[in-house]
Each structure stands twice: as C-alpha cells, then as structure tokens.
Write a protein that holds these residues in place. Sequence first.
Motif, PDB file in Angstrom:
ATOM      1  N   THR A 105       8.784  -3.449 -15.863  1.00 42.18           N
ATOM      2  CA  THR A 105      10.234  -3.252 -15.888  1.00 42.18           C
ATOM      3  C   THR A 105      10.575  -1.764 -15.910  1.00 42.18           C
ATOM      4  OG1 THR A 105      10.212  -5.197 -17.299  1.00 42.18           O
ATOM      5  CG2 THR A 105      12.322  -4.074 -17.041  1.00 42.18           C
ATOM      6  N   GLN A 106       9.829  -1.037 -16.747  1.00 44.67           N
ATOM      7  CA  GLN A 106      10.071   0.406 -16.841  1.00 44.67           C
ATOM      8  C   GLN A 106       9.811   1.095 -15.491  1.00 44.67           C
ATOM      9  OE1 GLN A 106       7.683   2.003 -20.008  1.00 44.67           O
ATOM     10  NE2 GLN A 106       8.435   4.086 -19.706  1.00 44.67           N
ATOM     11  N   ILE A 107       8.688   0.736 -14.880  1.00 45.58           N
ATOM     12  CA  ILE A 107       8.367   1.306 -13.559  1.00 45.58           C
ATOM     13  C   ILE A 107       9.477   0.953 -12.575  1.00 45.58           C
ATOM     14  CG2 ILE A 107       6.742   1.264 -11.619  1.00 45.58           C
ATOM     15  CD1 ILE A 107       4.512   0.542 -13.639  1.00 45.58           C
ATOM     16  N   ALA A 108       9.840  -0.322 -12.553  1.00 45.82           N
ATOM     17  CA  ALA A 108      10.844  -0.824 -11.604  1.00 45.82           C
ATOM     18  C   ALA A 108      12.169  -0.077 -11.756  1.00 45.82           C
ATOM     19  CB  ALA A 108      11.043  -2.323 -11.798  1.00 45.82           C
ATOM     20  N   ALA A 121      13.561   2.423  -8.822  1.00 42.93           N
ATOM     21  CA  ALA A 121      14.489   1.618  -8.025  1.00 42.93           C
ATOM     22  C   ALA A 121      13.800   0.645  -7.072  1.00 42.93           C
ATOM     23  CB  ALA A 121      15.465   2.525  -7.273  1.00 42.93           C
ATOM     24  N   VAL A 122      12.809  -0.069  -7.598  1.00 47.55           N
ATOM     25  CA  VAL A 122      12.174  -1.164  -6.860  1.00 47.55           C
ATOM     26  C   VAL A 122      12.338  -2.393  -7.740  1.00 47.55           C
ATOM     27  CG1 VAL A 122       9.946  -2.091  -6.061  1.00 47.55           C
ATOM     28  CG2 VAL A 122      10.490   0.314  -5.694  1.00 47.55           C
ATOM     29  N   ASP A 123      12.527  -3.559  -7.148  1.00 48.76           N
ATOM     30  CA  ASP A 123      12.696  -4.770  -7.926  1.00 48.76           C
ATOM     31  C   ASP A 123      11.453  -5.059  -8.781  1.00 48.76           C
ATOM     32  OD1 ASP A 123      14.845  -7.066  -7.807  1.00 48.76           O
ATOM     33  OD2 ASP A 123      12.859  -7.980  -8.146  1.00 48.76           O
ATOM     34  N   VAL A 124      11.678  -5.511 -10.012  1.00 49.33           N
ATOM     35  CA  VAL A 124      10.553  -5.716 -10.930  1.00 49.33           C
ATOM     36  C   VAL A 124       9.558  -6.769 -10.413  1.00 49.33           C
ATOM     37  CG1 VAL A 124      11.755  -7.396 -12.408  1.00 49.33           C
ATOM     38  CG2 VAL A 124       9.883  -6.018 -13.376  1.00 49.33           C
ATOM     39  N   SER A 125      10.059  -7.756  -9.700  1.00 48.70           N
ATOM     40  CA  SER A 125       9.147  -8.780  -9.169  1.00 48.70           C
ATOM     41  C   SER A 125       8.235  -8.175  -8.101  1.00 48.70           C
ATOM     42  CB  SER A 125       9.943  -9.946  -8.586  1.00 48.70           C
ATOM     43  OG  SER A 125      10.712  -9.501  -7.487  1.00 48.70           O
ATOM     44  N   ILE A 126       8.741  -7.199  -7.378  1.00 44.85           N
ATOM     45  CA  ILE A 126       7.929  -6.521  -6.361  1.00 44.85           C
ATOM     46  C   ILE A 126       6.852  -5.671  -7.038  1.00 44.85           C
ATOM     47  CG2 ILE A 126       7.966  -4.728  -4.560  1.00 44.85           C
ATOM     48  CD1 ILE A 126      10.638  -5.854  -3.632  1.00 44.85           C
ATOM     49  N   LEU A 132       0.821  -1.212   0.000  1.00 44.54           N
ATOM     50  CA  LEU A 132       0.000   0.000   0.000  1.00 44.54           C
ATOM     51  C   LEU A 132       0.855   1.262   0.000  1.00 44.54           C
ATOM     52  CD1 LEU A 132      -2.860  -1.007   2.440  1.00 44.54           C
ATOM     53  CD2 LEU A 132      -3.155  -0.228   0.095  1.00 44.54           C
ATOM     54  N   ARG A 133       2.028   1.179   0.603  1.00 45.74           N
ATOM     55  CA  ARG A 133       2.888   2.372   0.637  1.00 45.74           C
ATOM     56  C   ARG A 133       3.639   2.562  -0.681  1.00 45.74           C
ATOM     57  NH1 ARG A 133       4.929   3.939   6.613  1.00 45.74           N
ATOM     58  NH2 ARG A 133       3.044   3.307   7.682  1.00 45.74           N
ATOM     59  N   ARG A 134       3.818   1.454  -1.423  1.00 47.52           N
ATOM     60  CA  ARG A 134       4.518   1.595  -2.706  1.00 47.52           C
ATOM     61  C   ARG A 134       3.577   1.996  -3.839  1.00 47.52           C
ATOM     62  NH1 ARG A 134       7.665  -2.989  -0.774  1.00 47.52           N
ATOM     63  NH2 ARG A 134       6.003  -4.310  -1.554  1.00 47.52           N
ATOM     64  N   LEU A 135       2.311   1.570  -3.762  1.00 48.27           N
ATOM     65  CA  LEU A 135       1.381   1.874  -4.861  1.00 48.27           C
ATOM     66  C   LEU A 135       1.342   3.367  -5.213  1.00 48.27           C
ATOM     67  CD1 LEU A 135      -1.586  -0.614  -4.107  1.00 48.27           C
ATOM     68  CD2 LEU A 135       0.162  -0.811  -5.898  1.00 48.27           C
ATOM     69  N   PRO A 136       1.374   4.282  -4.225  1.00 46.41           N
ATOM     70  CA  PRO A 136       1.396   5.701  -4.603  1.00 46.41           C
ATOM     71  C   PRO A 136       2.649   6.110  -5.390  1.00 46.41           C
ATOM     72  CG  PRO A 136       0.671   5.473  -2.333  1.00 46.41           C
ATOM     73  CD  PRO A 136       1.184   4.123  -2.774  1.00 46.41           C
ATOM     74  N   PHE A 179       9.019  14.884   0.591  1.00 44.34           N
ATOM     75  CA  PHE A 179       7.592  14.728   0.883  1.00 44.34           C
ATOM     76  C   PHE A 179       6.787  14.375  -0.367  1.00 44.34           C
ATOM     77  CE2 PHE A 179       6.606  15.846   5.274  1.00 44.34           C
ATOM     78  CZ  PHE A 179       7.796  16.397   5.703  1.00 44.34           C
ATOM     79  N   THR A 180       7.421  14.308  -1.531  1.00 42.20           N
ATOM     80  CA  THR A 180       6.666  13.949  -2.732  1.00 42.20           C
ATOM     81  C   THR A 180       6.499  12.433  -2.768  1.00 42.20           C
ATOM     82  OG1 THR A 180       8.420  13.439  -4.327  1.00 42.20           O
ATOM     83  CG2 THR A 180       8.005  15.768  -3.900  1.00 42.20           C
ATOM     84  N   PRO A 181       5.465  11.962  -3.449  1.00 41.81           N
ATOM     85  CA  PRO A 181       5.327  10.502  -3.566  1.00 41.81           C
ATOM     86  C   PRO A 181       6.293   9.933  -4.603  1.00 41.81           C
ATOM     87  CG  PRO A 181       3.407  11.613  -4.504  1.00 41.81           C
ATOM     88  CD  PRO A 181       4.351  12.685  -4.067  1.00 41.81           C
ATOM     89  N   PHE A 182       7.156  10.768  -5.171  1.00 38.65           N
ATOM     90  CA  PHE A 182       8.087  10.289  -6.198  1.00 38.65           C
ATOM     91  C   PHE A 182       9.371   9.769  -5.563  1.00 38.65           C
ATOM     92  CE2 PHE A 182      11.018  10.492  -9.788  1.00 38.65           C
ATOM     93  CZ  PHE A 182      10.237   9.905 -10.767  1.00 38.65           C
ATOM     94  N   ARG A 183       9.838   8.636  -6.087  1.00 40.44           N
ATOM     95  CA  ARG A 183      11.073   8.029  -5.594  1.00 40.44           C
ATOM     96  C   ARG A 183      12.258   8.669  -6.299  1.00 40.44           C
ATOM     97  NH1 ARG A 183      12.093   4.252  -1.773  1.00 40.44           N
ATOM     98  NH2 ARG A 183      13.007   2.776  -3.218  1.00 40.44           N
TER      99      ARG A 183
END
Lengths: 217, 217
Positions: free
Chosen positions: A41-44, A48-53, A17-21, B182-186
């Motif tokens: 893959t592009q999002i990941a 900088a989050v693992d693609v499987s996540i 839930l914290r990553r979805l935003p 504070f942004t939701p951007f990584r």
Amino acid sequence: MPEIKSIDELKIPEPTLRRLPWYLAYAKLMMEKGETYLSSTQIANNIAVDVSIVAKDLSYVQISGRTRVGYATAELINVLERFLGFTESHKAFMFGVGNLGGALMHDNGLEQFGLKIVAGFDVKYELAGTSINRIPIHHIEKFPELQRQTGVIIGILTVPVDKAQEVSELMIQGGIRAIWNFTPFRIRVPENVVVQNTSIYAHLAVMFNRLNAIINK
Amino acid sequence: MPEIKSIDELKIPEPTLRRLPWYLAYAKLMMEKGETYLSSTQIANNIAVDVSIVAKDLSYVQISGRTRVGYATAELINVLERFLGFTESHKAFMFGVGNLGGALMHDNGLEQFGLKIVAGFDVKYELAGTSINRIPIHHIEKFPELQRQTGVIIGILTVPVDKAQEVSELMIQGGIRAIWNFTPFRIRVPENVVVQNTSIYAHLAVMFNRLNAIINK
C-alpha cells in the motif's frame, strides 16, 4: 520450500518488468530514510500505481511480505536487483559511435544497472584506435573477431536510421543475441533474437505534443 | 480547404505519437533510395505494423495520399517532422549533470529532433562555471533567475533517485512546464505539468530477462 519456476513461468509481462525498477527506486529511497519495512500500500500510494498491481508485480519475484508490516526493505532491494539482472555484469558492444552512441559510452550509470560497454564499433576509420571514457573503439570489420574472443552477445544499436537494418543483420551474423535498439527504425530480426526498442526521440515527440496542448489551453 | 482541428482533437493517443517517428525514419530511408511515393501497405510491411494502424495513425496528421500511389515521400517527411515538433527548436534545461545528464549533453542528435539543451544545473559547486559540449553548467541556485531570463519551460531530470521528487518540485516552482524524467522514480506533479518518463534502465531489465529466457531454452 519455494517452488522452482520453469522457463515459461519466467516469462514476466513487459509492463511488470518496467514497473519493478520503480519499486526498486522507491525502496532504495526509503532505505536511506531508515524505513526497515515497506507495505504494498505504501509503495502504491507513493508512486501512484494501484495496490493490486504492486502486489501482483511483486508476486513474480521470490519475496514474501509479513502481515501488517510488509516487505523487509533491504531484502526487497536485494531480491529486485538480482531479479532484474542489475547485480550481474552483462558485457555489451556499442554499434555506431556517433552522438548518441558516444553519449551512452559516457554514462557510467549503466554499469550500476548491470551493463558494461566493453567496446565500440564504427565504420569511420578515423575513430578506430581512439576511445571514449576508456572504452576502445574499433572499425566494424573487427567485430566478428572480437565477438569470438569475448563472447559478448549484447549489442547496442545507435547507427543512422538508414543503416539500422543492415547493421543489425551483421550483428546477429556475428553472434549478437540481444539488440538494444536506440534508432527510431523498426528492425526485423529472427525469433531467437531479443530486441528492446528505446526510442528516446519518440518520447520527445510525445512531450512536445502534450506541452503544446497545455500551453494552448 | 482543410479543417482547423481543435485542441481536443489534437490529443493524439500516445501509442500513435510513438509510432509516427518510425514512419518518419522509414520515409527518410526510402527518400534516400529515391522512392518518391510510399503507400501505407509498404510502410506497414516494412516496419511490421498492421496496415490499418498505419492508416489510422497517419489520419492524425494533415496529409492525404493518392489512390494507388500513396503519399509523396518528401511531403510525408515534412509533415511528420513539423507535426512531431522536430523542426522547431525547443530549449531545455538539464537538472543533474551526473553520468546520464552529462551523457545527454554530449548528444547533439537531440537538436535534430527539436531539443536544444541550453544550460545544466547541479548541486555540486565544483561543476558551476564548467561546461559540457559548450553547454554551460550552473549551480542549481541560479535556476530561477535563468528561467526568468530565458523563459525555458522544458526540464530534463537526471538527478539521483532520492532527489527526483524534491528537484521536480523545485523545477515546477521555477517555471518548468514539461519534465523529461530519466530517473526510475515516479515523480508526482500537478495536472498542468507534462511528464514524459524514459526509464532506459527499466528497458535494460526487460532485455536481460528476455535474453535469459532464450539462452536457457
């Protein structure tokens, strides 16, 4: 036809839930740049989050990607916003109109994320009858009555630390079912009440500590 | 004589750093109630953290308890406040004086936790020359010059999502070493820059989701 999920299946892990935003923020950015499709893959790679996540997180929301092209950006944004509750307007009361409470009442950004502060309460009689950002402030005595009239069940807690437990009990007694706790105090509540702790000052402590470490290197 | 800790030993786990302010808040509360000594067990029971975790967390700070009576409350408060960096005044710049940025500039509570916002920057020319809560606002062009004059190395990022990466790069180029995002951007930053993410809107998503679950039960 998509399966209807049961309540238990709706219990999404908090890290998800914290990553979805983050994905939502990235999708909005790409939408502006004219990208009509986005792959996991592009999002990941970009956040900088693992693609499987990313794939696992997105499996919780009702969206399916197309092989090779990925998710339709506009659909991803819509689905995530709805899923996260950002498209609804959840009414909330502010408890404690001090520095942080007053500051949050100034933040119109909250409305874009589905939260509308409709009134503030404080123990200070001199604040009663005033307003911040057109949100009326009442004496705390008025809370039970206003709760009955409005049915508001979300409360934002920004009172001083030594009042946090006492005020949260009063909130729950008066009908509040979810407490967004900005105090550094760990309030104790019954099981059927939701607490979300946002200790911005604790984050400051982490930042100071990490900064010292790199400066002293 | 207490050992001097090395920098590597100073690398305290983030969960510990986030819990220490809870102990501080509780100690302050107990101080007001006249409790001169506090045991780990008492702290643990009152804030619903396991006693072994409390003891381990407090082992990172330079304080020793007395058998049976525990920690001297006043000393615990002093040591924690100093350890967490709340007694120093860390100067910071605000990047993005929109809803949330402006709101945070209203929060004098930050100063009690060691953070003093000394200036705000925005791309909007009409904001330049104005102020919020007596904190001056400048056009973003002025940032590099003001950074050189003041040596401020902490930046608070509250710009729109689509500007988050770009502005963070500009901040780093201009001398910022720690970004409170504070942004939701990584945002992606070099290794020698500290980032602390505080996605208050992500916390909202968690709260809405948990609230739905209990309401639909």
